[in-house]
Design a protein around this motif. Structure first.
Motif, PDB file in Angstrom:
ATOM      1  N   THR A 972     -61.703   4.298-113.870  1.00  0.00           N
ATOM      2  CA  THR A 972     -60.861   4.561-115.054  1.00  0.00           C
ATOM      3  C   THR A 972     -59.450   4.062-114.740  1.00  0.00           C
ATOM      4  O   THR A 972     -58.979   4.195-113.611  1.00  0.00           O
ATOM      5  CB  THR A 972     -60.812   6.073-115.349  1.00  0.00           C
ATOM      6  N   LYS A 974     -55.201   3.123-116.103  1.00  0.00           N
ATOM      7  CA  LYS A 974     -54.087   3.396-117.018  1.00  0.00           C
ATOM      8  C   LYS A 974     -53.506   2.054-117.474  1.00  0.00           C
ATOM      9  O   LYS A 974     -53.839   1.011-116.919  1.00  0.00           O
ATOM     10  CB  LYS A 974     -53.008   4.203-116.292  1.00  0.00           C
ATOM     11  N   ARG A 975     -52.601   2.127-118.437  1.00  0.00           N
ATOM     12  CA  ARG A 975     -51.945   0.885-118.893  1.00  0.00           C
ATOM     13  C   ARG A 975     -51.045   0.352-117.787  1.00  0.00           C
ATOM     14  O   ARG A 975     -50.341   1.112-117.114  1.00  0.00           O
ATOM     15  CB  ARG A 975     -51.105   1.180-120.125  1.00  0.00           C
ATOM     16  N   LYS A1025     -62.567  -6.264-117.193  1.00  0.00           N
ATOM     17  CA  LYS A1025     -63.523  -5.363-117.866  1.00  0.00           C
ATOM     18  C   LYS A1025     -63.112  -3.895-117.713  1.00  0.00           C
ATOM     19  O   LYS A1025     -63.478  -3.051-118.533  1.00  0.00           O
ATOM     20  CB  LYS A1025     -64.919  -5.594-117.266  1.00  0.00           C
ATOM     21  N   GLN A1026     -62.343  -3.578-116.642  1.00  0.00           N
ATOM     22  CA  GLN A1026     -61.955  -2.184-116.382  1.00  0.00           C
ATOM     23  C   GLN A1026     -60.843  -1.715-117.315  1.00  0.00           C
ATOM     24  O   GLN A1026     -60.532  -0.533-117.357  1.00  0.00           O
ATOM     25  CB  GLN A1026     -61.496  -1.998-114.913  1.00  0.00           C
ATOM     26  N   PHE A1027     -60.219  -2.678-118.032  1.00  0.00           N
ATOM     27  CA  PHE A1027     -59.076  -2.339-118.890  1.00  0.00           C
ATOM     28  C   PHE A1027     -59.437  -2.511-120.365  1.00  0.00           C
ATOM     29  O   PHE A1027     -60.512  -3.010-120.702  1.00  0.00           O
ATOM     30  CB  PHE A1027     -57.872  -3.237-118.537  1.00  0.00           C
ATOM     31  N   HIS A1028     -58.509  -2.121-121.225  1.00  0.00           N
ATOM     32  CA  HIS A1028     -58.714  -2.233-122.670  1.00  0.00           C
ATOM     33  C   HIS A1028     -58.948  -3.699-123.042  1.00  0.00           C
ATOM     34  O   HIS A1028     -58.363  -4.613-122.447  1.00  0.00           O
ATOM     35  CB  HIS A1028     -57.469  -1.686-123.397  1.00  0.00           C
ATOM     36  N   SER A1029     -59.777  -3.926-124.059  1.00  0.00           N
ATOM     37  CA  SER A1029     -60.171  -5.298-124.427  1.00  0.00           C
ATOM     38  C   SER A1029     -58.979  -6.148-124.889  1.00  0.00           C
ATOM     39  O   SER A1029     -59.026  -7.375-124.826  1.00  0.00           O
ATOM     40  CB  SER A1029     -61.243  -5.263-125.525  1.00  0.00           C
ATOM     41  N   ARG A1030     -57.877  -5.506-125.324  1.00  0.00           N
ATOM     42  CA  ARG A1030     -56.729  -6.315-125.775  1.00  0.00           C
ATOM     43  C   ARG A1030     -56.107  -7.077-124.595  1.00  0.00           C
ATOM     44  O   ARG A1030     -55.508  -8.137-124.785  1.00  0.00           O
ATOM     45  CB  ARG A1030     -55.704  -5.452-126.500  1.00  0.00           C
ATOM     46  N   TYR A1031     -56.238  -6.525-123.360  1.00  0.00           N
ATOM     47  CA  TYR A1031     -55.742  -7.250-122.179  1.00  0.00           C
ATOM     48  C   TYR A1031     -56.517  -8.558-122.007  1.00  0.00           C
ATOM     49  O   TYR A1031     -55.950  -9.600-121.702  1.00  0.00           O
ATOM     50  CB  TYR A1031     -55.889  -6.391-120.913  1.00  0.00           C
TER      51      TYR A1031
END
Length: 1099
Positions: A972, A974-975, A1025-1031
């Motif tokens: 998991t 964070k930003r 892949k571990q981060f939000h798709s907008r990244y």
């Protein structure tokens, strides 16, 4: 007066509950002492270096803010602290609850004593309770158990370890809990005493009396309890041991209680010489090694050394002449009782008549056996003698010499005594159950015989030469009535009357000259015999069984018995039928459970089951340990058979010359194989002879024991073979009690690590990672093969995983996949901490990123003078890319391995278990369809949080290779600021190190500066892949902008060839789409499709 233990007697029930709780606390402390996490011991240097800054003793409480600020200053320590908390909070909480219950116990006892003094219990005071037999026992036990639990805690959980656990609990839980927590009091009670259970450790001054006085207890109560123990036989044990030389054994339990309780009033031990002399003369005239509780032994010669009065009083007992006298006496008793017991155990000797005629003699023999075993086992035990103490060593040597001590003979006596006791008990139980029916039968037979005699003298029944005699006829009828009138329920009166009837029948035979008629004499003799049997039968009392239970107590040997394990195993190896005798010994040892369970049972406490299970489990584990010799011996024989069949016995060919028949017969080796096979079958028979036995509350089935033993030995040997065989380059922690795979009965053995791996799977995994290292090898995706970068020779290929499956099976390969999964998690966690440390704290890096961000905004535009902008940013951030590249490549490499394993598992599943593969595939698709439908329409069903279906099906799908490792979320997150642009910069910084090859795709330009394309792509893909798709969207947009800007600059400068970096970026987008199985329009959103279509044609 109301029964003290009656349910409506509040005074009795209150103290009974306290004592019951005390026994349960000791069991819990003993149970937990086997699960102390190794990190709290801080034994080895590695643990000290790693955890030294997060595990504190009570010095933490002097300035918690200082220690916490020290932790907060270092993020890596915070991460370690959080990981440590997650791993250990459960077990630390359990230890804390045990410590808390010890403090609550003494608080409850003090409150009970205050209530007694204040008259809360009507008509009850401390004095009246001590006058009551049960009350006296319970008050003595309450104080004794408190002392025992303090001693057990100090012996099993060292002071420093307790302090570290309490501080850890305080930091992780108690600091956040309610204000009324009694943490301070618990810490004061259980702070380190300085005592160490290590052999040769020095005893702290004023120990244990200062420890016992940490919570004050009413002085009057202690004095009165000691007074009762000094003067009374509180358990009425002396009646079970009538002989004066057995008195100290009769009072042994009371002596142990007195030993512990005297520490609550140490002035007696120091100065009260008369009292100490009285105590020693009564309890310790012939013994000085005692069992305190469930086999915890203490040598008084050592324990009472610092106390003047106690030491002086004990000197008479420890006088060498007295030691010699006791040892010699037990030597002669031992020889005598051994012969007696062996005589009693001869086949057919112990019959009902012999038993009924010789109850006192048999009980005396039992007493002598048990007293001798107790004295010899305690006084010759290694645990009771400190080898550094010259005097103790001298006393022990004298005992060994004068008692002619032989552990094998003592063990044989224990075996025979247990067998003898077992047979006696079984016979007595049977006789007790049949007592009334047999008595009624004898009464009826006797009455019928006398009635027949009356008929004979009536002249009606013809009996040779018997004249009619009405007086005798009437007398015999009266006697018959008298026999029938005997009442079983009034045994005393019936016994007296039966004796009178026997005398009357003897007198009638003399006075009426009936001897001349043999038939009449026979009738009279038969009647007298039946009346005698009635007297014997009425004398079968339950008191005999109770005496046997008291005399046969083996609780003192709960720990000492382990010293005889090797003798037991050797005797089983020589004679497997020995198991039947051992069964009686184990049952005798199980009687020790009565000691802690009696009060828990009387109090109807819910702790009964857990305490019974703990002690029964300990005993069953010991039984398994002893009987493990049978599977071990079987495997030793099997190895010999394998060796003979493999190396010595030649296979007989299908056609053979007659004269060579003798050579192929090989009678010697074949006879040896037959002999060994027979030995294996005898061992199997031996364990099966044990019968199903109830040990405490656990039923021990010999078949199950044999199966578990064979599996345990098999696991041990297979694990050892794999441990020894899989060694290369000799160079979230789950604890045993948490593991679903670890078993107490069939444990997976642990071997000393030969490198950083704990097991052979770890070594295998690290070896695969070593040989496929992206710095040394180049992975060609189309061929599923790794080649050496310098020599271009094949290193390994996907066949490696087929070989592993053949060798370790599906479970082994799946285990390897799980391990790689955890390694990816660890690598990604390390990457994120590195990202925060290096990148987000470097001012130059941040400024460069800010400048670049403003230069490339908006992302849909084309960057002016792009080559200069990008090159400037890469140059300024150059120093961070080496560690970045290493982390990304490691993740990518492990993802390639996971893909290969998934392919191998899936193909083998489809070949070997096609129905399972099809069922799993369909179930997976159906579940996904249902979940998608739920997201489109939330009114449709979806698995609830407590439903384990998705979790369980995942395990099956992974084992069958029906999953895509690239789609997994491993951690998991964070930003993170600048995350997409940093990854974009990283990628374009690596492109100059690569070049395009028409046959192989992107390959490394210089082996001296190695970069492997597939791990690079997959590593970046996994990370995003571990981060939000907008990244990911921003990352792809940046690449698209880079390609468009480079192409624009190339066109404006009229360069004939497409720049290599643009080719690399296009190939990255192409591979990205291929690996993620996304539609091509995802890439075409950022790069015109004509460039995609045409770029390969111009290469």
């Amino acid at each position: 007066m109301l029964d003290f233990l009656a349910e409506n007697n509040l005074c009795g029930q209150a103290i009974l509950r306290i004592v019951s709780c005390g026994n349960a606390i000791i069991a819990e402390v003993l149970r937990l002492s086997e699960f102390i996490p190794a990190v709290f011991l801080l034994k080895d240097r590695a643990d000290q270096q790693r955890y030294g800054d997060i595990i504190f003793d009570f010095s933490y409480f002097k300035g918690p803010e200082f220690w916490e600020s020290k932790l907060e200053a270092k993020p890596e320590l915070q991460d370690l602290d959080e990981e440590f908390r997650e791993n250990n909070i459960e077990i630390v909480t359990r230890f804390y609850l045990a410590f808390q219950s010890v403090h609550k116990y003494i608080v409850d006892l003090n409150r009970y004593l205050d209530d007694l003094n204040e008259g809360v219990y009507i008509q009850q005071t401390l004095e009246t309770v001590l006058l009551n037999e049960d009350g006296k026992q319970l008050l003595c036990e309450a104080l004794y158990l408190y002392g025992v639990m303090l001693l057990v805690i100090d012996q099993k959980i060292e002071g420093e370890v307790r302090e570290r656990m309490l501080v850890s609990y305080y930091r992780y839980s108690a600091a956040r809990s309610s204000a009324d927590s009694n943490m301070d009091d618990i810490c004061k009670l259980l702070r380190s005493t300085g005592y160490s259970s290590q052999p040769g450790a020095k005893r702290p001054p004023n120990y244990p009396e200062s420890y016992f006085q940490r919570v004050p207890i009413n002085e009057t109560f202690i004095s009165m309890v000691i007074g009762r123990l000094r003067s009374d036989d509180i358990y009425n044990q002396v009646s079970a041991y009538p002989l004066p030389e057995h008195r100290s054994t009769a009072l042994a339990n009371q002596a142990a209680m007195l030993y512990v309780i005297l520490y609550f009033q140490p002035s007696i031990l120091h100065t009260h010489q008369a009292k100490m002399r009285e105590i020693v003369d009564k309890y310790f005239p012939d013994n000085w090694v005692i069992s305190v509780y469930m086999g915890i032994t203490v040598n008084l010669a050592d324990a009472w050394e610092p106390y003047k009065a106690a030491k002086t009083a004990l000197n008479n007992t420890l006088d060498l002449s007295n030691v010699k006298e006791q040892a010699s006496r037990y030597a002669s008793v031992s020889e005598r009782v051994r012969a007696q017991v062996q005589q009693f155990l001869k086949e057919g000797y112990l019959r009902e008549e012999v038993l009924l005629d010789n109850i006192p003699r048999l009980l005396n023999c039992l007493r002598d056996c048990n007293v001798t075993i107790r004295w010899l086992m305690l006084h010759t035990a290694d645990s009771a003698c400190d080898p550094n103490n010259k005097r103790l060593r001298q006393i022990k040597d004298q005992i060994l010499a004068d008692s002619r001590y032989n552990p094998k003979i003592l063990f044989q006596l224990l075996l025979d005594t247990a067998q003898f006791e077992f047979i006696l008990k079984e016979m007595f139980k049977q006789m007790l159950s049949e007592k009334q029916s047999k008595w009624e039968h004898y009464k009826k037979e006797g009455s019928e015989r006398v009635t027949e005699l009356a008929d004979v003298f009536s002249g009606v029944k013809p009996l040779t030469r018997v004249e009619k005699n009405e007086n005798l006829q009437a007398w015999f009828r009266e006697i018959s009535k008298q026999i029938l009138s005997l009442n079983y329920d009034d045994s005393t009166a019936a016994g007296r009357k039966t004796v009178q009837l026997i005398q009357a029948l003897e007198e009638v035979q003399e006075f009426h000259q009936l001897e001349s008629n043999l038939q009449v004499c026979q009738f009279l003799a038969d009647t007298r015999k039946f009346l005698h049997q009635m007297i014997r039968t009425i004398n079968i009392k339950e008191e005999v069984l109770i005496t046997m239970q008291i005399v046969g107590d083996l609780s003192f040997a709960w720990q000492l018995i382990d010293s005889f394990t090797s003798i037991m195993q050797e005797s089983i190896r020589v004679n497997p039928s020995m198991v039947t005798k051992l069964r009686a010994t184990f049952l005798k040892l199980a009687s020790a459970l009565d000691l802690p369970l009696l009060r828990i049972n009387q109090a109807n406490s819910p702790d009964l089951l857990s305490v019974s299970q703990y002690y029964s489990g300990e005993l069953v584990s010991y039984v398994r340990k002893v009987l493990q010799i049978i599977p071990e011996s079987m495997f030793t024989s099997l190895l010999k058979i394998i060796k003979l069949q493999t190396h010595d016995i030649i296979e007989v060919p299908t056609r053979l010359d007659k004269d060579k028949l003798r050579d192929y017969a090989q009678l010697g080796p074949r006879y040896e194989v037959a002999k060994l096979t027979h030995a294996i079958s005898i061992f199997t028979e031996g364990i099966l002879m044990m019968k199903t036995t109830l040990v405490g509350i656990i039923k021990v089935d010999p078949k199950q024991l044999l199966e578990d033993g064979i599996r345990k030995e098999l696991v041990k040997r297979v694990a050892f073979a794999l441990h020894r065989g899989l060694i290369f380059n000799p160079r979230a922690k789950i604890q045993d009690w948490q593991s679903m795979y670890q078993s107490t009965h069939i444990p997976i053995p642990k071997f000393a690590p030969v490198d950083e791996s704990i097991t052979f799977i770890g070594r295998l995994c690290r070896e695969i990672l070593r040989i496929t290292d992206p710095k040394m090898t180049c992975y060609i995706d189309q061929l599923n093969t790794w080649y050496d970068m310098k020599t271009h020779q094949e290193v390994t290929s996907s066949r490696l995983f087929s070989e592993i499956q053949t060798t370790l099976g599906t479970f082994g390969l799946n285990g390897l996949d799980r391990l790689l999964c955890f390694m990816i998690v660890k690598e990604l966690q390390n990457f994120l901490s590195m990202f925060q440390k290096i990148i987000l704290r470097e001012r130059t890096v941040q400024e460069t990123l800010k400048t670049l961000m403003s230069a490339v905004s908006p992302l849909k535009s084309i960057v002016a003078n792009s080559s200069k902008v990008y090159l400037s940013a890469i140059t300024k951030t150059q120093k961070i890319w080496s560690t970045y590249l290493e982390a990304i490549m490691k993740v990518g490499q492990m993802q390639i391995l996971r893909q290969q394993i998934a392919n191998e598992l899936n193909s083998s599943c489809r070949f070997d278990s096609r129905h399972l593969a099809a069922a799993l595939d369909n179930l997976n698709k159906a579940l996904l369809a249902d979940i998608e439908a739920h997201y489109r329409d939330p009114s449709l069903p979806y698995p609830k949080e407590d439903n384990t279906l998705l979790y369980e099906i995942t395990a099956y799908l992974e084992a069958a290779g029906i999953h895509n490792p690239l789609n997994k979320i491993y951690i998991t997150t964070k930003r993170l600021p600048y995350f997409p642009i940093i990854n974009f910069l990283f990628l374009i910084a690596q492109l100059p190190k690569l070049q395009y090859n028409k046959n192989l795709g992107m390959v490394c330009r210089k082996p001296a500066d190695p970069v492997d394309w597939p791990p690079l792509v997959l590593g970046l893909l996994t990370l995003l892949k571990q981060f939000h798709s907008r990244y990911t969207e921003q990352f792809l947009a940046l690449i698209g902008q880079f390609i468009r800007s480079t192409m624009e600059q190339c066109t404006s400068q009229k360069m004939p060839e497409m720049p290599a970096d643009a080719v690399g970026a296009l190939l990255f987008l192409e591979d990205y789409v291929r690996y993620t199985k996304l539609p091509r329009r995802v890439a075409e959103a950022h790069v015109p499709n004509f460039i995609f279509d045409e770029f390969r044609t111009v290469l």
